[in-house]
Motif scaffolding. Structure first.
Motif, short mmCIF file in Angstrom:
data_model
loop_
_atom_site.label_atom_id
_atom_site.label_comp_id
_atom_site.label_asym_id
_atom_site.label_seq_id
_atom_site.Cartn_x
_atom_site.Cartn_y
_atom_site.Cartn_z
N PHE A 22 0.83 -1.21 0.00
CA PHE A 22 0.00 0.00 0.00
C PHE A 22 0.86 1.26 0.00
N VAL A 23 2.08 1.20 0.53
CA VAL A 23 2.98 2.35 0.47
C VAL A 23 3.44 2.56 -0.97
N LEU A 24 3.81 1.49 -1.64
CA LEU A 24 4.28 1.60 -3.02
C LEU A 24 3.15 2.09 -3.93
N ARG A 25 1.95 1.62 -3.70
CA ARG A 25 0.83 2.10 -4.52
C ARG A 25 0.54 3.58 -4.23
N SER A 26 0.74 4.01 -3.00
CA SER A 26 0.60 5.44 -2.71
C SER A 26 1.65 6.25 -3.46
N VAL A 27 2.86 5.70 -3.57
CA VAL A 27 3.91 6.35 -4.35
C VAL A 27 3.49 6.44 -5.81
N PHE A 28 2.98 5.35 -6.37
CA PHE A 28 2.55 5.35 -7.76
C PHE A 28 1.44 6.38 -8.00
N ALA A 29 0.47 6.42 -7.09
CA ALA A 29 -0.66 7.33 -7.27
C ALA A 29 -0.21 8.79 -7.24
N LEU A 30 0.64 9.15 -6.29
CA LEU A 30 1.11 10.53 -6.19
C LEU A 30 2.00 10.89 -7.38
N SER A 31 2.84 9.97 -7.82
CA SER A 31 3.70 10.23 -8.98
C SER A 31 2.87 10.39 -10.24
N ALA A 32 1.82 9.59 -10.40
CA ALA A 32 0.96 9.71 -11.58
C ALA A 32 0.25 11.06 -11.61
N LEU A 33 -0.21 11.54 -10.46
CA LEU A 33 -0.82 12.87 -10.42
C LEU A 33 0.21 13.95 -10.76
N HIS A 34 1.44 13.76 -10.30
CA HIS A 34 2.49 14.72 -10.62
C HIS A 34 2.74 14.78 -12.12
N MET A 35 2.80 13.63 -12.76
CA MET A 35 3.02 13.59 -14.21
C MET A 35 1.82 14.16 -14.96
N ALA A 36 0.61 13.90 -14.45
CA ALA A 36 -0.58 14.45 -15.10
C ALA A 36 -0.62 15.97 -14.98
N ALA A 37 -0.15 16.51 -13.86
CA ALA A 37 -0.19 17.95 -13.66
C ALA A 37 0.68 18.70 -14.66
N PHE A 38 1.73 18.06 -15.14
CA PHE A 38 2.65 18.74 -16.07
C PHE A 38 2.64 18.12 -17.47
N ALA A 39 1.69 17.26 -17.75
CA ALA A 39 1.60 16.65 -19.07
C ALA A 39 1.09 17.68 -20.09
N ALA A 40 1.81 17.81 -21.19
CA ALA A 40 1.41 18.75 -22.23
C ALA A 40 0.36 18.15 -23.16
N ASN A 41 0.42 16.83 -23.34
CA ASN A 41 -0.52 16.15 -24.22
C ASN A 41 -1.77 15.78 -23.44
N PRO A 42 -2.97 16.19 -23.91
CA PRO A 42 -4.20 15.83 -23.19
C PRO A 42 -4.40 14.33 -23.05
N ALA A 43 -3.97 13.56 -24.05
CA ALA A 43 -4.12 12.11 -23.96
C ALA A 43 -3.25 11.54 -22.85
N ASP A 44 -2.01 12.04 -22.74
CA ASP A 44 -1.13 11.60 -21.66
C ASP A 44 -1.69 12.00 -20.30
N LYS A 45 -2.23 13.19 -20.22
CA LYS A 45 -2.80 13.66 -18.96
C LYS A 45 -3.94 12.75 -18.52
N ALA A 46 -4.82 12.40 -19.45
CA ALA A 46 -5.95 11.52 -19.12
C ALA A 46 -5.45 10.13 -18.71
N ARG A 47 -4.41 9.64 -19.38
CA ARG A 47 -3.89 8.31 -19.06
C ARG A 47 -3.28 8.29 -17.66
N TYR A 48 -2.51 9.32 -17.32
CA TYR A 48 -1.90 9.36 -15.99
C TYR A 48 -2.95 9.52 -14.89
N LEU A 49 -3.99 10.27 -15.17
CA LEU A 49 -5.06 10.42 -14.18
C LEU A 49 -5.77 9.09 -13.96
N GLN A 50 -5.97 8.34 -15.02
CA GLN A 50 -6.60 7.03 -14.88
C GLN A 50 -5.73 6.10 -14.05
#
Length: 505
Positions: free
Chosen positions: A199-227
């Motif tokens: 559950f700690v590692l999954r929390s790391v993955f979730a926070l990192s994915a939001l970080h990548m989505a926040a700075f994603a320039a491509n809308p498709a990448d942003k949607a994928r990281y949010l998912q």
């Protein structure tokens, strides 16, 4: 008969015949090699019509040309052909599929073949091995495909998880604190704890994915990281609840840091209309005991908030173990930034420096009007004591956030650098100490509770330099503004002016 009439086969040496002629005649005739028939040769040599040396485990000809000798594939019942099959140099096993990657790798003998070959008598390996240049290169695919191999990978490698972990280690972890020591805690200690607790590692993955989505320039990448972030966050919550029911000295540190990251995730997640952080919206058909928000949708406490309540029980029961663990320094610094205890809070609030501030004057005014309105309201839910306690704890958060010791200089205006732990702890302290009775008032969208909550937005502005807090203060203020009537909107003029915010409607 003349000697010229003799054929080379019938010519014999006589005393009169010259020796040089006989030597020349015998040397010009090629000598025939002795021939031994091979009746037990391999099938490949027979089809090629070449001599098979019948060596084991594979004949020399097959070894030389890199083909699979029949001796390797023979039945195990015969001693001469009991050697297991060895893949040829030109063949390969199908590789384990990797997301977004493909590779054709040459094959290697399976572990089952190697184990059976080790039981053969020594004479079976009398044939020397081919030179290293002629041996097949090693193959990962054969090891992964062996049914009895301990290295068998039951699941394909998740490239997305590797990408998220790399982003966390190189970027996200550096954005969570300005303190060099705490940065190392986020970068090193947190992933190491994640390798012990999923559950700690999954929390790391979730926070990192939001970080990548926040700075994603491509809308498709942003949607994928949010998912991906939503999926990992949901899995982390389920595993966290299970671990929380079995809290112990072994997992208390993991529970603590996972709850902290879940708290950050709640702020960084995309904000939806009707979401006021503590309270979210549920579809009207969900039913249950949720209270209506006045717009046809049900209000319910956010899914992360019970984790903060569980965290409080964990820190109370296992405080000594957490302080000795890998995240003890995080708790110690946070505790020190708040003065180390309630007596220090009281000293700060009563100090002349704080009593002379405009913030203290605003809280004095707010305390008078809110408590007067709660006392005059006949509704039993409007308990003045609940509002008094919430205002006291909120003012303490202001004291430490606005003091020199508890804030990062320029944090309110600097939009690029992360803030220090002292300021982060002082801002979030009110939410951590919030009583359940006040949370229930917010869930019910009580105007007085929303007025108090609106003043919290002024503190949130201090964290606007953090990527996970950008836009949080103005979003929360807009949601509260929409829920208040015209009279109560006049009570939140001070936080609106402090934010420099203008209502959208």
């Amino acid at each position: 008969m003349h000697i010229d009439d003799l054929s080379p086969e019938t010519a014999v040496a006589t005393p009169d015949s010259p020796a040089p002629w006989v030597a020349a005649s015998s040397s010009s005739q090629p000598r025939k090699r002795r021939h031994f028939k091979s009746r037990l040769g391999c099938g490949i040599c027979k089809r090629r019509k070449i001599k098979c040396d019948e060596s084991r485990p594979g004949c020399a000809n097959c070894t030389k040309h890199g083909v699979e000798c029949d001796f390797l594939a023979g039945p195990a019942s015969t001693t001469a052909r009991s050697t297991p099959a060895r893949p040829s140099r030109g063949s390969s096993l199908p590789a384990t599929p990797l997301p977004s990657r493909s590779a054709n790798l040459p094959s290697l003998p399976s572990l089952s073949s190697l184990s059976s070959m080790s039981s053969l008598p020594p004479q079976t390996f009398s044939q020397p091995l081919p030179p290293a240049s002629q041996r097949p290169p090693p193959s990962i695919s054969a090891l992964a495909g062996a049914p009895d191999s301990s290295l068998h990978a039951s699941q394909p490698l998740q490239i997305t998880h590797l990408e998220l972990l790399h982003n966390y280690s190189t970027l996200t972890s550096y954005s969570l604190s300005a303190d060099p020591v705490l940065r190392n805690v986020w970068r090193l200690n947190v992933p190491q704890e994640g390798f012990r607790h999923d559950f700690v590692l999954r929390s790391v993955f979730a926070l990192s994915a939001l970080h990548m989505a926040a700075f994603a320039a491509n809308p498709a990448d942003k949607a994928r990281y949010l998912q991906v972030a939503r999926a990992e966050h949901g899995a982390a919550l389920r595993e966290f609840v299970t671990a929380l029911s079995r809290a112990s000295a072994d997992n208390c540190s993991a529970l603590y840091i996972s709850a902290v990251m879940t708290f950050m995730y709640a702020w960084a997640a995309p904000r939806q209309p009707g979401d006021i952080f503590l309270v979210g919206k549920s579809p009207p058909e969900t039913g249950g005991n949720e209270d209506s928000g006045g717009d046809g949708h049900a209000s319910t406490v956010a899914d992360w908030f019970p984790l903060v309540r569980g965290l409080r029980s964990i820190t109370d029961a296992w405080l000594a173990e957490i302080l000795r663990g890998p995240f003890g320094i995080v708790m110690r610094l946070g505790h020190e930034s708040l003065g180390g205890g309630r007596p220090a809070h009281e000293d700060r609030i009563k100090s002349a420096a704080w009593q002379s501030t405009a913030e203290h004057a605003q809280f004095e005014y707010l305390r008078r009007v809110v408590l007067k309105a709660a006392t005059a309201d006949p509704d039993p839910h409007e308990n003045p004591a609940v509002y008094a306690t919430s205002l006291d704890t909120l003012e303490r958060s202001f004291v430490y956030s606005y003091s020199t010791e508890g804030r990062t200089p320029g944090a309110a205006t600097d939009q690029s650098s992360p803030v220090g732990l002292a300021q982060t702890s002082s801002v979030y302290a009110w939410l951590y100490c919030m009583e359940d009775a006040f949370v229930e008032l917010v869930v019910q969208r009580r105007p007085l509770a929303l007025v108090v909550f609106a003043h919290f937005c002024v503190l949130l502005r201090l964290l606007s330099g953090c990527w996970w807090m950008q836009g949080a203060s103005t979003h929360l203020m807009q949601e509260i503004w929409d829920l208040l009537d015209a009279d109560h909107r006049l009570w939140i003029r001070w936080p609106i002016e402090e934010l420099g915010w203008r209502p959208s409607k």
